[in-house]
Design a protein around this motif. Structure first.
Motif, short mmCIF file in Angstrom:
data_model
loop_
_atom_site.label_atom_id
_atom_site.label_comp_id
_atom_site.label_asym_id
_atom_site.label_seq_id
_atom_site.Cartn_x
_atom_site.Cartn_y
_atom_site.Cartn_z
N ALA A 61 0.83 -1.21 0.00
CA ALA A 61 0.00 0.00 0.00
C ALA A 61 0.86 1.26 0.00
CB ALA A 61 -0.92 -0.01 1.21
N ALA A 62 1.93 1.23 0.78
CA ALA A 62 2.80 2.41 0.88
C ALA A 62 3.52 2.68 -0.44
CB ALA A 62 3.81 2.22 2.01
N ALA A 63 3.87 1.62 -1.18
CA ALA A 63 4.55 1.81 -2.47
C ALA A 63 3.69 2.63 -3.42
CB ALA A 63 4.89 0.45 -3.08
N LEU A 141 -6.15 11.02 1.69
CA LEU A 141 -5.42 9.98 0.97
C LEU A 141 -6.23 8.70 1.01
CD1 LEU A 141 -2.83 8.75 -0.35
CD2 LEU A 141 -1.98 8.36 1.98
N LEU A 142 -6.53 8.15 -0.14
CA LEU A 142 -7.28 6.90 -0.25
C LEU A 142 -6.37 5.84 -0.86
CD1 LEU A 142 -9.89 5.15 -0.33
CD2 LEU A 142 -10.39 6.21 -2.53
N VAL A 143 -6.27 4.69 -0.21
CA VAL A 143 -5.47 3.59 -0.75
C VAL A 143 -6.25 2.30 -0.58
CG1 VAL A 143 -4.23 3.23 1.43
CG2 VAL A 143 -3.23 2.40 -0.70
N THR A 144 -6.22 1.45 -1.59
CA THR A 144 -6.84 0.13 -1.51
C THR A 144 -5.79 -0.91 -1.85
OG1 THR A 144 -8.62 -1.28 -2.36
CG2 THR A 144 -7.75 0.40 -3.86
N VAL A 145 -5.71 -1.96 -1.05
CA VAL A 145 -4.64 -2.95 -1.21
C VAL A 145 -5.15 -4.33 -0.84
CG1 VAL A 145 -3.78 -2.49 1.15
CG2 VAL A 145 -2.26 -3.55 -0.56
N ASP A 146 -4.79 -5.33 -1.64
CA ASP A 146 -5.13 -6.72 -1.34
C ASP A 146 -4.14 -7.63 -2.06
OD1 ASP A 146 -7.82 -7.03 0.19
OD2 ASP A 146 -8.24 -5.48 -1.31
N ARG A 147 -4.01 -8.84 -1.53
CA ARG A 147 -3.22 -9.85 -2.22
C ARG A 147 -3.70 -11.23 -1.79
NH1 ARG A 147 1.11 -12.40 0.31
NH2 ARG A 147 1.67 -11.66 2.40
N VAL A 148 -3.35 -12.21 -2.59
CA VAL A 148 -3.70 -13.59 -2.27
C VAL A 148 -2.71 -14.12 -1.24
CG1 VAL A 148 -3.93 -15.93 -3.19
CG2 VAL A 148 -4.70 -13.97 -4.55
N LYS A 149 -3.22 -14.61 -0.13
CA LYS A 149 -2.34 -15.15 0.91
C LYS A 149 -2.38 -16.67 0.93
CE LYS A 149 -1.73 -12.83 4.70
NZ LYS A 149 -1.92 -12.16 6.01
N ASP A 150 -3.53 -17.23 0.69
CA ASP A 150 -3.69 -18.69 0.64
C ASP A 150 -4.73 -19.02 -0.42
OD1 ASP A 150 -2.02 -19.51 3.02
OD2 ASP A 150 -3.47 -18.22 4.04
N GLY A 151 -4.65 -20.24 -0.94
CA GLY A 151 -5.66 -20.69 -1.87
C GLY A 151 -5.34 -20.33 -3.31
N PRO A 152 -6.17 -20.80 -4.24
CA PRO A 152 -5.94 -20.57 -5.67
C PRO A 152 -6.21 -19.12 -6.06
CG PRO A 152 -8.04 -21.67 -5.34
CD PRO A 152 -7.37 -21.63 -4.00
N VAL A 161 -8.36 -14.00 -12.82
CA VAL A 161 -7.23 -14.41 -12.00
C VAL A 161 -6.91 -13.28 -11.02
CG1 VAL A 161 -5.54 -13.61 -13.73
CG2 VAL A 161 -4.86 -15.28 -11.99
N LEU A 162 -6.77 -13.62 -9.75
CA LEU A 162 -6.51 -12.64 -8.71
C LEU A 162 -5.04 -12.22 -8.72
CD1 LEU A 162 -8.56 -14.31 -5.84
CD2 LEU A 162 -9.12 -12.17 -7.02
N SER A 163 -4.81 -10.93 -8.65
CA SER A 163 -3.46 -10.37 -8.63
C SER A 163 -3.25 -9.55 -7.36
CB SER A 163 -3.24 -9.47 -9.85
OG SER A 163 -3.12 -10.23 -11.03
N ASP A 164 -1.98 -9.40 -6.99
CA ASP A 164 -1.62 -8.64 -5.80
C ASP A 164 -1.29 -7.21 -6.20
OD1 ASP A 164 -1.73 -11.18 -4.68
OD2 ASP A 164 0.44 -11.49 -4.82
N GLY A 165 -1.95 -6.25 -5.57
CA GLY A 165 -1.67 -4.87 -5.94
C GLY A 165 -2.35 -3.86 -5.05
N ALA A 166 -1.94 -2.62 -5.23
CA ALA A 166 -2.52 -1.49 -4.49
C ALA A 166 -2.70 -0.34 -5.45
CB ALA A 166 -1.58 -1.08 -3.35
N ALA A 167 -3.67 0.52 -5.14
CA ALA A 167 -3.87 1.75 -5.91
C ALA A 167 -4.25 2.85 -4.94
CB ALA A 167 -4.95 1.57 -6.97
#
Length: 313
Positions: A61-63, A141-152, A161-167
């Motif tokens: 998120a900070a990146a 400041l608005l930030v949204t962040v998620d990533r896959v930690k477990d599972g497909p 397909v789920l991707s890891d990212g922030a905006a």
């Protein structure tokens, strides 16, 4: 819930950060269970790559947020909204604190927004806008962040397909920085927790169509607009079929559904819409003044945000 904007509020200084770019073939070689054997189906739906990151959520998120803050030459940031539905290692509170420390703003009033899954951007924008209109902060400041930690990484509901990212972006009473901005004209949210209660896919589709249509009309009606007045709709980076379904549920021609980074990035949870807006800012911005519909969604909640492009000053 419908909330037409009583005063102009702008979204600007958009930035994003994603994980390593991997082809779906490389992703399967790294983790054979990641796509649950659905690579060919994903190719048919327009997917080609995913983004994979091992960074802790606050660092990812900070990146993105640092890029937003560096691009903003304007009012002081007086609040932060941190959107995520990815389970924290310790707690969402600790993740929020770590994020604020990573952007050197550990004195900034901040809240965590979750509960809408891949649609968290809608409630996040609402919270950030309230900080500006109600609390009087110059910018949030608005930030949204998620990533896959477990599972497909295969997401059946959106065929993606789920991707890891922030905006990230700034929400403010005036456009911030030298780049383009989007005026937020209206926002409506909708929830229907029993949408998936039926075993019938047709019943689920009908319930979802009604809920999406109701939410979109709730955002357009205060402006005297109808779906036919919408120039384009921006959805999450779902497969072609799911994205077309959402556009039609909104009453918009599926050919007007914008998703320029689908093949390149995959589905970065609730960051998708901001990433698309950043892309539009650079390449294919809509004519100023024409309504653009942002549709954020999860399986049981939706937000419709009507914005219009503001050319760089």
């Amino acid at each position: 819930m419908t909330d037409g904007a009583p005063s102009p509020v702008y979204l600007s200084s958009i930035a994003f950060a994603t994980g390593e770019r991997l082809s779906l073939e490389a992703l399967e070689e790294r983790d054979g269970a990641a796509l649950a054997g659905r690579r060919d189906l994903l190719h048919e739906q327009g997917l080609r790559h995913a983004r994979v990151s091992g960074l802790p959520l606050p660092e990812l998120a900070a990146a993105s947020a640092r890029r937003t803050l560096e691009a903003a030459a304007g009012p002081a940031v007086g609040a932060a909204v941190y959107c995520t539905d990815t389970p924290a290692d310790t707690s969402a509170t600790v993740d929020l604190w770590d994020f604020l420390a990573a952007v050197s703003r550990d004195d900034l009033p901040a809240v965590v927004v979750g509960g809408s899954g891949c649609g968290n951007l809608g409630p996040g924008i609402a919270a950030a806008r309230n900080s500006v209109l109600v609390d009087g902060v110059p910018a949030a400041l608005l930030v949204t962040v998620d990533r896959v930690k477990d599972g497909p990484r295969f997401l059946p509901g959106g065929t993606t397909v789920l991707s890891d990212g922030a905006a990230s972006c700034l929400i403010s009473a005036e456009p911030v920085g030298q780049g383009p901005a989007f005026r937020i004209r209206s926002l409506a949210t909708g929830f229907q927790l029993d949408v998936e209660a039926s075993a019938s896919p047709l019943a689920v589709a009908r319930a979802t169509t009604k809920a999406v249509g109701r939410t979109v009309r709730g955002a357009l009606a205060p402006l005297g607009l109808a779906p036919r007045d919408v120039r384009s709709v921006v959805t999450g980076n779902y497969g072609d079929t799911s994205r077309s379904f959402l556009a039609m549920a909104a009453g918009v021609d599926p050919r007007r559904a914008l998703c320029p980074r689908l093949a390149d990035i995959g589905h970065c949870f609730s960051a998708d819409v901001l990433i698309t807006l950043a892309d539009l800012s650079e390449r294919d911005a809509p004519p100023p003044g024409e309504p653009l519909l942002l549709l954020t969604s999860s399986a049981r909640s939706w937000s419709a945000i009507v914005v219009e492009y503001v050319a760089p000053r």
